[in-house]
Design a protein around this motif. Sequence first.
Motif: not given
Length: 438
Positions: A72-86
């Motif tokens: 239940g601990a966070p592993l990663i966060t993912v920006a869905v719909g992004a192709s690169s980091l802003p």
Amino acid sequence: MPQVMEFKLPDLGEGLTEAEIVRWLVAVGDVVAIDQPVVEVETAKAMVEVPCPYGGVVTARFGEEGTELPVGAPLITVAVGASSLPEAPAAPAAEAEGSGNVPRPLIGYGEDHSRPARRRRVRPVTAAVSAPVVVAPVAPVVPAVPAGPVPVISPLVRKLAKDGGVDLRALKGSGPEGLILRADVEAALAALRAPEPAPAAPVAPAVAAQGERIPLKGVRGAVAEKLSRSRREIPDATCWVDADATELMAARAAMNAVGGPKISVLALLARICTAALARYPELNSTVDLAAKEIVRLPSVHLGFAAQTERGLVVPVVRDAQHRNPESLSAEFARLTELARAGKLAPADLTGGTFTLNNYGVFGVDGSTPIINHPEAAMLGVGRIIDKPWVHEGQLAVRKVVQLSLTFDHRVCDGGTAGGFLRYVADCVESPAVLLRSL
């Protein structure tokens, strides 16, 4: 605008409550596909690759390699719909150092922000543990204690820190609401470049602990706990017998001479075990201490000991009583390969009812193994070697093996255990005996 999805360590089954991060398979900024493995973890049962249900850009990772995380601990966060980091816009110098017109802090994505799960405070999570939580994009707010993404004035400041080896999580920003400014990073760089004072001579403790310390966790820790519990709870006893395996080895050679998949000695012994357990079902059972009952089990889920680089594991062949030697050989080979690669699932390592331990592969003749709790018995097999043996009234060189049976004395007495072991030995010495039960 991309949505940030938080993926938590999922429930890995079999009552497992935590796992250790062994190896990250992605980095911050990587583009991941749906169901792509993102991290390899080690539980008390096995090594497992954890796939992420989201596709997008990894914006943060939580936990360094070697860190234990609860389910239940966070592993990663993912920006869905992004192709690169802003890219966050750089702040003007006057505003960066200045008066009251300081921009809102920018939560940067360009770094691995590892934190223990208990200090994750960036966004509240109320969903069930087993499902990742969708976090709608909101104006970022600096937490009281930095956790997860770190508030930095601009990407340029973040790059300055990264190039200089400054850990932003260790800095206390001098800007509004703890915002980290360029001056904060430059001060940290100056401190890193300053010569360190010579350390004082260490004072030896009165009693110094000697030797290498190896953490008792993961697979090794689980094995240690299980063996300790077996010793505490099971009043075991062992009986053994030497058997002439010459005819068994000849039968195996004849089987393999006709072509097709090769039959292993372990598979033949396993088939003998299942036939013996049909005659002596007391040994395919478990003890329910709470109910004060012996539970005889309808199926033989046969465990076999396999040595790997991470320690001893016991994969389980399901419904072994319904398998022939060829099927048993194939299943032993499949599970052994997975065990050595560290790819066994928790379900492959649980639910056994009887264990076959071929310690002869280590070049030893005999052993008194510890029962694999909560089972009731284990058959041990030593090496098969040429020995002088009286055969048909004459001294001859025969292939001899020592068999041992360690059993829970609560489920049966010595007569039952001896009968089981004698039947196994008879089948080894004369495989035709087995044909009567096939």
